[in-house]
Design a protein around this motif. Structure first.
Motif, mmCIF file in Angstrom:
data_model
loop_
_atom_site.group_PDB
_atom_site.id
_atom_site.type_symbol
_atom_site.label_atom_id
_atom_site.label_comp_id
_atom_site.label_asym_id
_atom_site.label_seq_id
_atom_site.Cartn_x
_atom_site.Cartn_y
_atom_site.Cartn_z
ATOM 1 N N SER A 17 0.804 -1.220 0.000
ATOM 2 C CA SER A 17 0.000 0.000 0.000
ATOM 3 C C SER A 17 0.845 1.282 0.000
ATOM 4 O O SER A 17 0.288 2.371 0.078
ATOM 5 N N ASP A 19 2.526 4.646 -0.711
ATOM 6 C CA ASP A 19 2.183 5.743 -1.608
ATOM 7 C C ASP A 19 3.381 5.958 -2.521
ATOM 8 O O ASP A 19 4.450 6.382 -2.062
ATOM 9 N N GLN A 20 3.233 5.667 -3.795
ATOM 10 C CA GLN A 20 4.360 5.774 -4.717
ATOM 11 C C GLN A 20 4.778 7.223 -4.965
ATOM 12 O O GLN A 20 5.818 7.465 -5.557
ATOM 13 N N LYS A 21 4.009 8.189 -4.475
ATOM 14 C CA LYS A 21 4.378 9.601 -4.581
ATOM 15 C C LYS A 21 5.031 10.113 -3.303
ATOM 16 O O LYS A 21 5.439 11.265 -3.227
ATOM 17 N N LEU A 22 5.148 9.250 -2.294
ATOM 18 C CA LEU A 22 5.724 9.628 -1.004
ATOM 19 C C LEU A 22 7.194 10.016 -1.179
ATOM 20 O O LEU A 22 7.974 9.272 -1.761
ATOM 21 N N CYS A 25 7.996 4.105 5.441
ATOM 22 C CA CYS A 25 7.252 2.933 4.985
ATOM 23 C C CYS A 25 8.196 1.864 4.437
ATOM 24 O O CYS A 25 8.714 2.006 3.339
#
Length: 179
Positions: free
Chosen positions: A81, A83-86, A93
Motif C-alpha cells: 500500500s 504511496d508511490q508519490k511519497l 514505509c
C-alpha cells in the motif's frame, strides 16, 4: 515441485514478478527494470507487482544496472500500500538497505536512519543484492554478491508486503533478475 528450506521446512520461493508502473521512473518492457527519470530526489518508489506470500521464505535478486558515483538507491521491502508519490518513503514505509553507505533505513517503531549494516560503501554497477524475506518469523536478510547472508531486521508484518526500490538520482537503474 515445491522447494523447501533445509533448516525449517518452509516453502522456499523465488520472486519471479517485476515492478508496478509508477511516477518518476521508467519501466522496461518486461517490468523488471526501473530507471529514475525527472529531477534528482527521493521520489521514485517502485513496488513489486506481486506480494510476498505469508508462510514462505522468498528470495529476490536485484542487480544495480546503472548508478552514479554516489549509488543513491534503497533496496528492500514495503507494504504493498506504499504511496508511490511519497517523498523519502524509506523513512516512513518499509525496510531498506542504502547502497551508498551500507546503512539500514526503516519505518517506526525501529526508525533506523543509516544504522551501519555492512562495511561496503557505494555499491557499484553490476552488484547483485539478494534479499531473503522469511514471513514466518519476520526476518529480512541481505547478501551482497557472494558474501555471507546477514540478518538486517526482525519485524512483524501487519499487511501484505512486496519488494521495493527507491531511486534518487536521474538515470539510476535496478533490475529484478531471475533466480
Amino acid at each position: 515441485m515445491i522447494e523447501q528450506c533445509q533448516c525449517c521446512g518452509s516453502e522456499l520461493r523465488r520472486y519471479k514478478s517485476g515492478f508496478k508502473s509508477g511516477p518518476n521512473y521508467i519501466l522496461s518492457q518486461d517490468n523488471r527494470t526501473i530507471t529514475k527519470c525527472g529531477d534528482n530526489g527521493w521520489t521514485a518508489n517502485a513496488i513489486g507487482s506481486e506480494p510476498i506470500p505469508l508462510g514462505t521464505i522468498t528470495i529476490i535478486k536485484f542487480k544495480i544496472e546503472k548508478t552514479d558515483q554516489n549509488s543513491n538507491i534503497m533496496i528492500g521491502i514495503a507494504p504493498q500500500s506504499i504511496d508511490q508519490k511519497l517523498v523519502a518513503g524509506y523513512l516512513k514505509c518499509g525496510w531498506y538497505l542504502y547502497t551508498s553507505s551500507g546503512g539500514l533505513y526503516c519505518q517506526p517503531p525501529l526508525s533506523y536512519e543509516n544504522f551501519q549494516f555492512i562495511n561496503e560503501n557505494h555499491l557499484p554497477e553490476g552488484t547483485i543484492i539478494t534479499l531473503i524475506v522469511d514471513t514466518n518469523i519476520g526476518k529480512i536478510s541481505y547478501k551482497i554478491n557472494d558474501s555471507l547472508i546477514k540478518t538486517a531486521y526482525q519485524v512483524t508484518f501487519s499487511e501484505s508486503i512486496a519488494p521495493c526500490v527507491i531511486l534518487h538520482s536521474k538515470g539510476d537503474s535496478v533490475r529484478i533478475i531471475q533466480n
